[in-house]
Write an enzyme that holds these catalytic residues in place. Structure first.
Site, PDB file in Angstrom:
ATOM      1  N   GLU A 140       0.032  -7.494   8.078  1.00  0.00           N
ATOM      2  CA  GLU A 140      -1.243  -7.529   7.340  1.00  0.00           C
ATOM      3  C   GLU A 140      -1.849  -8.932   7.367  1.00  0.00           C
ATOM      4  O   GLU A 140      -3.043  -9.091   7.113  1.00  0.00           O
ATOM      5  CB  GLU A 140      -1.039  -7.070   5.899  1.00  0.00           C
ATOM      6  CG  GLU A 140      -0.925  -5.574   5.741  1.00  0.00           C
ATOM      7  CD  GLU A 140      -2.204  -4.823   6.127  1.00  0.00           C
ATOM      8  OE1 GLU A 140      -3.236  -5.048   5.489  1.00  0.00           O
ATOM      9  OE2 GLU A 140      -2.163  -4.031   7.072  1.00  0.00           O
ATOM     10  N   SER A 199       4.288 -10.177   6.854  1.00  0.00           N
ATOM     11  CA  SER A 199       3.706  -8.876   7.196  1.00  0.00           C
ATOM     12  C   SER A 199       2.624  -8.981   8.264  1.00  0.00           C
ATOM     13  O   SER A 199       1.848  -9.955   8.298  1.00  0.00           O
ATOM     14  CB  SER A 199       3.092  -8.283   5.926  1.00  0.00           C
ATOM     15  OG  SER A 199       2.245  -7.208   6.229  1.00  0.00           O
ATOM     16  N   TYR A 236      -3.512  -8.509  -0.814  1.00  0.00           N
ATOM     17  CA  TYR A 236      -2.100  -8.450  -0.397  1.00  0.00           C
ATOM     18  C   TYR A 236      -1.870  -9.359   0.818  1.00  0.00           C
ATOM     19  O   TYR A 236      -0.940 -10.164   0.842  1.00  0.00           O
ATOM     20  CB  TYR A 236      -1.711  -7.005  -0.066  1.00  0.00           C
ATOM     21  CG  TYR A 236      -0.363  -6.883   0.618  1.00  0.00           C
ATOM     22  CD1 TYR A 236       0.817  -6.860  -0.114  1.00  0.00           C
ATOM     23  CD2 TYR A 236      -0.261  -6.792   2.013  1.00  0.00           C
ATOM     24  CE1 TYR A 236       2.055  -6.755   0.518  1.00  0.00           C
ATOM     25  CE2 TYR A 236       0.967  -6.686   2.648  1.00  0.00           C
ATOM     26  CZ  TYR A 236       2.118  -6.667   1.900  1.00  0.00           C
ATOM     27  OH  TYR A 236       3.337  -6.567   2.532  1.00  0.00           O
TER      28      TYR A 236
HETATM   29  P1  NAP Z   1       8.767  -1.442  -1.561  1.00  0.00           P
HETATM   30  O1  NAP Z   1       9.496  -0.183  -1.188  1.00  0.00           O
HETATM   31  O2  NAP Z   1       7.449  -1.350  -2.232  1.00  0.00           O
HETATM   32  O3  NAP Z   1       9.747  -2.314  -2.474  1.00  0.00           O
HETATM   33  C1  NAP Z   1       9.286  -3.382  -3.233  1.00  0.00           C
HETATM   34  C2  NAP Z   1      10.424  -3.917  -4.072  1.00  0.00           C
HETATM   35  O4  NAP Z   1       9.948  -5.052  -4.822  1.00  0.00           O
HETATM   36  C3  NAP Z   1      10.975  -2.927  -5.118  1.00  0.00           C
HETATM   37  O5  NAP Z   1      12.372  -3.016  -5.104  1.00  0.00           O
HETATM   38  C4  NAP Z   1      10.413  -3.457  -6.431  1.00  0.00           C
HETATM   39  O6  NAP Z   1      11.260  -3.206  -7.525  1.00  0.00           O
HETATM   40  C5  NAP Z   1      10.428  -4.960  -6.135  1.00  0.00           C
HETATM   41  N1  NAP Z   1       9.548  -5.716  -7.033  1.00  0.00           N
HETATM   42  C6  NAP Z   1       8.224  -5.524  -7.246  1.00  0.00           C
HETATM   43  N2  NAP Z   1       7.759  -6.429  -8.122  1.00  0.00           N
HETATM   44  C7  NAP Z   1       8.809  -7.211  -8.482  1.00  0.00           C
HETATM   45  C8  NAP Z   1       8.953  -8.325  -9.358  1.00  0.00           C
HETATM   46  N3  NAP Z   1       7.938  -8.806 -10.063  1.00  0.00           N
HETATM   47  N4  NAP Z   1      10.177  -8.894  -9.474  1.00  0.00           N
HETATM   48  C9  NAP Z   1      11.235  -8.397  -8.788  1.00  0.00           C
HETATM   49  N5  NAP Z   1      11.154  -7.336  -7.949  1.00  0.00           N
HETATM   50  C10 NAP Z   1       9.952  -6.757  -7.794  1.00  0.00           C
HETATM   51  O7  NAP Z   1       8.562  -2.357  -0.260  1.00  0.00           O
HETATM   52  P2  NAP Z   1       9.231  -2.235   1.197  1.00  0.00           P
HETATM   53  O8  NAP Z   1       8.404  -1.330   2.023  1.00  0.00           O
HETATM   54  O9  NAP Z   1      10.683  -2.026   1.057  1.00  0.00           O
HETATM   55  O10 NAP Z   1       8.936  -3.700   1.762  1.00  0.00           O
HETATM   56  C11 NAP Z   1       9.840  -4.770   1.530  1.00  0.00           C
HETATM   57  C12 NAP Z   1       9.109  -6.085   1.703  1.00  0.00           C
HETATM   58  O11 NAP Z   1       8.581  -6.186   3.019  1.00  0.00           O
HETATM   59  C13 NAP Z   1       7.899  -6.262   0.784  1.00  0.00           C
HETATM   60  O12 NAP Z   1       7.801  -7.644   0.473  1.00  0.00           O
HETATM   61  C14 NAP Z   1       6.720  -5.839   1.631  1.00  0.00           C
HETATM   62  O13 NAP Z   1       5.546  -6.449   1.168  1.00  0.00           O
HETATM   63  C15 NAP Z   1       7.174  -6.372   2.981  1.00  0.00           C
HETATM   64  N6  NAP Z   1       6.686  -5.681   4.164  1.00  0.00           N
HETATM   65  C16 NAP Z   1       6.810  -4.339   4.251  1.00  0.00           C
HETATM   66  C17 NAP Z   1       6.426  -3.688   5.410  1.00  0.00           C
HETATM   67  C18 NAP Z   1       6.572  -2.197   5.568  1.00  0.00           C
HETATM   68  O14 NAP Z   1       5.958  -1.648   6.482  1.00  0.00           O
HETATM   69  N7  NAP Z   1       7.397  -1.543   4.779  1.00  0.00           N
HETATM   70  C19 NAP Z   1       5.923  -4.449   6.489  1.00  0.00           C
HETATM   71  C20 NAP Z   1       5.830  -5.831   6.367  1.00  0.00           C
HETATM   72  C21 NAP Z   1       6.235  -6.449   5.201  1.00  0.00           C
HETATM   73  P3  NAP Z   1      10.985  -2.080  -8.666  1.00  0.00           P
HETATM   74  O15 NAP Z   1      11.934  -0.956  -8.338  1.00  0.00           O
HETATM   75  O16 NAP Z   1      11.323  -2.815  -9.905  1.00  0.00           O
HETATM   76  O17 NAP Z   1       9.534  -1.684  -8.568  1.00  0.00           O
HETATM   77  O1  F7E Z   2      -1.882   2.480   5.133  1.00  0.00           O
HETATM   78  C1  F7E Z   2      -4.893   4.395   6.052  1.00  0.00           C
HETATM   79  C2  F7E Z   2      -5.089   3.057   5.367  1.00  0.00           C
HETATM   80  O2  F7E Z   2      -0.869   2.199   2.879  1.00  0.00           O
HETATM   81  C3  F7E Z   2      -1.911   2.591   6.539  1.00  0.00           C
HETATM   82  C4  F7E Z   2       2.666  -1.814   3.615  1.00  0.00           C
HETATM   83  O3  F7E Z   2       4.050  -1.568   3.778  1.00  0.00           O
HETATM   84  O4  F7E Z   2       2.335  -1.963   5.978  1.00  0.00           O
HETATM   85  C5  F7E Z   2       1.918  -1.281   4.808  1.00  0.00           C
HETATM   86  O5  F7E Z   2       0.522  -1.467   4.592  1.00  0.00           O
HETATM   87  C6  F7E Z   2      -3.307   2.974   7.000  1.00  0.00           C
HETATM   88  C7  F7E Z   2      -4.436   2.136   6.388  1.00  0.00           C
HETATM   89  O6  F7E Z   2       0.062   0.939   4.891  1.00  0.00           O
HETATM   90  C8  F7E Z   2      -4.730   6.937   3.477  1.00  0.00           C
HETATM   91  O7  F7E Z   2      -6.469   2.808   5.108  1.00  0.00           O
HETATM   92  C9  F7E Z   2      -5.799   6.641   5.333  1.00  0.00           C
HETATM   93  O8  F7E Z   2      -5.352   1.816   7.381  1.00  0.00           O
HETATM   94  O9  F7E Z   2       0.475   3.325   4.709  1.00  0.00           O
HETATM   95  P1  F7E Z   2      -0.507   2.293   4.328  1.00  0.00           P
HETATM   96  P2  F7E Z   2      -0.592  -0.493   5.170  1.00  0.00           P
HETATM   97  O10 F7E Z   2      -1.814  -0.700   4.393  1.00  0.00           O
HETATM   98  O11 F7E Z   2      -0.692  -0.637   6.657  1.00  0.00           O
HETATM   99  C10 F7E Z   2       2.125  -3.378   5.964  1.00  0.00           C
HETATM  100  C11 F7E Z   2       2.662  -3.960   7.262  1.00  0.00           C
HETATM  101  C12 F7E Z   2       2.661  -4.033   4.744  1.00  0.00           C
HETATM  102  O12 F7E Z   2       3.074  -5.188   4.776  1.00  0.00           O
HETATM  103  C13 F7E Z   2       2.459  -3.321   3.452  1.00  0.00           C
HETATM  104  O13 F7E Z   2       3.369  -3.784   2.462  1.00  0.00           O
HETATM  105  O14 F7E Z   2      -3.575   4.311   6.578  1.00  0.00           O
HETATM  106  N1  F7E Z   2      -4.991   5.553   5.157  1.00  0.00           N
HETATM  107  N2  F7E Z   2      -5.663   7.491   4.314  1.00  0.00           N
HETATM  108  C14 F7E Z   2      -4.309   5.714   4.012  1.00  0.00           C
HETATM  109  N3  F7E Z   2      -3.384   4.937   3.425  1.00  0.00           N
HETATM  110  C15 F7E Z   2      -2.830   5.376   2.257  1.00  0.00           C
HETATM  111  N4  F7E Z   2      -1.881   4.626   1.669  1.00  0.00           N
HETATM  112  N5  F7E Z   2      -3.230   6.566   1.686  1.00  0.00           N
HETATM  113  C16 F7E Z   2      -4.173   7.382   2.252  1.00  0.00           C
HETATM  114  O15 F7E Z   2      -4.480   8.442   1.717  1.00  0.00           O
END
Ligand code: NAP
Ligand code: F7E
Length: 325
Positions: free
Chosen positions: A129, A127, A151
């Site tokens: 992050e 990520s 995270y």
């Molecule tokens: P998401 O919608 O939150 O999906 C997370 C998945 O992980 C769900 O299917 C959840 O299953 C499963 N899970 C959670 N805890 C588990 C456990 N203990 N054992 C097995 N499965 C478990 O996340 P996403 O946005 O699709 O992201 C996919 C991956 O990419 C994650 O690793 C995230 O951290 C990473 N990532 C995301 C982004 C982004 O912007 N979306 C960017 C960079 C990296 P349940 O249905 O059981 O909860």
């Molecule tokens: O926040 C600000 C918050 O929770 C984005 C995950 O998929 O991307 C995701 O992480 C920004 C932050 O995503 C609210 O403070 C303001 O600056 O949508 P977010 P994230 O933290 O960037 C990365 C790449 C991952 O890997 C993660 O799994 O938005 N913000 N107000 C808020 N954020 C939330 N959630 N809610 C608010 O009300």
């Protein structure tokens, strides 16, 4: 070259990326297995449309033995480790749990691969992050890491353990360092979906305000449906390599709100309230990818731009809210 049908095992299949990846791999004629924990939401909303086409295997990233069983059952050629406690905000409230699932979960899958069949290819969902308090802009594959949340720290462990298993044991193990990617399947707790869903509620007179935290944070937002192709391309390479995946464009949360509200014919200033409880103990202020490497080496680039993403999410939530009525 063999024409054998490939098999993939996706951890996190019920989540946003897992469901798009399953759609993508089915279209490529893969046999798709999804790891599902017992406590998963049973409506399986994101994968309901493909339930007849995929096979579910039971398992949890906290339970090493369950991963060995799942891999023995699925016999995959490729494993995509997308499962995680993925919500950054929650990671301060559950730091140890986040470390267990998001960090140590990856090494449990890698160990299971090593035990069952080290020829299985492994993808790790790294990520942006991990860049956190960014050391340079834009961020590339060589930018030093500086995570700013439990995270981010957990993801950094998972990232480096993947590199280490590649270098120590010769596994085909890669990490995609993905910047934020969104969609109508995004969880409602993440900011883009919270904005599009609440804006749709406001437009349909079912909510009066949108409470947000830091509006000044900037993110490089892309469409999840585009990003799963990059994951797959990385796994088709001859040599395992890590890549940064993003759009190269960055926008503040305020800009995203404005874009969505304007599109729905609303003035965001009338509805958005700042709620200090939504501010994070530490913030990642600015993320912007330099994804030229993946474009040059794998020919991948995003198809959906920021405006189109905001609009497709707003349209989907307008329909979802109308349907809920
Ligand atoms: P998401 O919608 O939150 O999906 C997370 C998945 O992980 C769900 O299917 C959840 O299953 C499963 N899970 C959670 N805890 C588990 C456990 N203990 N054992 C097995 N499965 C478990 O996340 P996403 O946005 O699709 O992201 C996919 C991956 O990419 C994650 O690793 C995230 O951290 C990473 N990532 C995301 C982004 C982004 O912007 N979306 C960017 C960079 C990296 P349940 O249905 O059981 O909860
Ligand atoms: O926040 C600000 C918050 O929770 C984005 C995950 O998929 O991307 C995701 O992480 C920004 C932050 O995503 C609210 O403070 C303001 O600056 O949508 P977010 P994230 O933290 O960037 C990365 C790449 C991952 O890997 C993660 O799994 O938005 N913000 N107000 C808020 N954020 C939330 N959630 N809610 C608010 O009300």
């Amino acid at each position: 070259m063999s024409n054998k049908r490939k098999t993939a095992l996706i951890t996190g299949i019920t989540g946003q990326d897992g469901s798009y990846l399953a759609d993508f791999l089915l279209a490529k004629n893969y046999a798709v297995y999804g790891l599902e924990r017992r406590s998963s939401q049973k409506d399986r909303q994101n994968i309901q449309h493909i339930m007849g086409k995929i096979k579910m295997v039971s398992g949890d990233l906290l339970d090493e033995a369950s991963l060995v069983h799942a891999i023995r059952e699925a016999k995959p050629d490729e494993i995509y480790n997308l499962a995680a406690q993925s919500f950054v905000g929650e990671s301060w409230k559950q730091p140890v749990y986040t470390g267990e699932v998001t960090g140590l979960g990856a090494v449990r899958v890698l160990e299971a691969v090593r035990q069952v069949d080290p020829k299985i290819k492994f993808y790790q969902a790294s990520s942006s992050e991990m860049f956190g308090a960014v050391r340079e802009t834009p961020q590339t594959e060589t930018t030093p890491f500086y995570p700013r949340s439990p995270y981010g720290v957990a993801k950094l462990y998972a990232h480096w353990i993947t590199v280490n298993y590649r270098e120590s044991y010769g596994l085909f193990a890669v990490s995609g360092i993905l910047f934020n990617h969104e969609s109508p399947r995004r969880g409602l707790e993440f900011v883009t979906r919270k904005i599009t869903y609440t804006a749709a509620l406001i437009k349909q007179r079912r909510a009066k305000e949108l409470r947000l935290g830091n509006l000044d944070a900037s993110r490089d937002w892309g469409f999840a449906g585009d990003y799963v192709e990059a994951m797959w391309l990385m796994m088709q390479e001859k040599k395992p390599r890590d890549f940064v995946i993003g759009t190269g464009e960055t926008h503040t949360v305020r800009e995203f709100v404005e874009e969505v509200f304007l599109y729905l014919g609303l003035d965001y200033k009338k509805y958005v309230k700042i709620d200090k409880k939504l501010l994070r103990p530490a913030e990642v202020n600015y993320l912007k990818a330099d994804a030229s490497h993946v474009q040059r080496e794998l020919g991948w680039k995003p198809k959906t731009d920021y405006k189109a993403l905001a609009r497709l999410m707003a349209d989907a939530d307008m329909a979802a809210v109308a349907h809920e009525r």
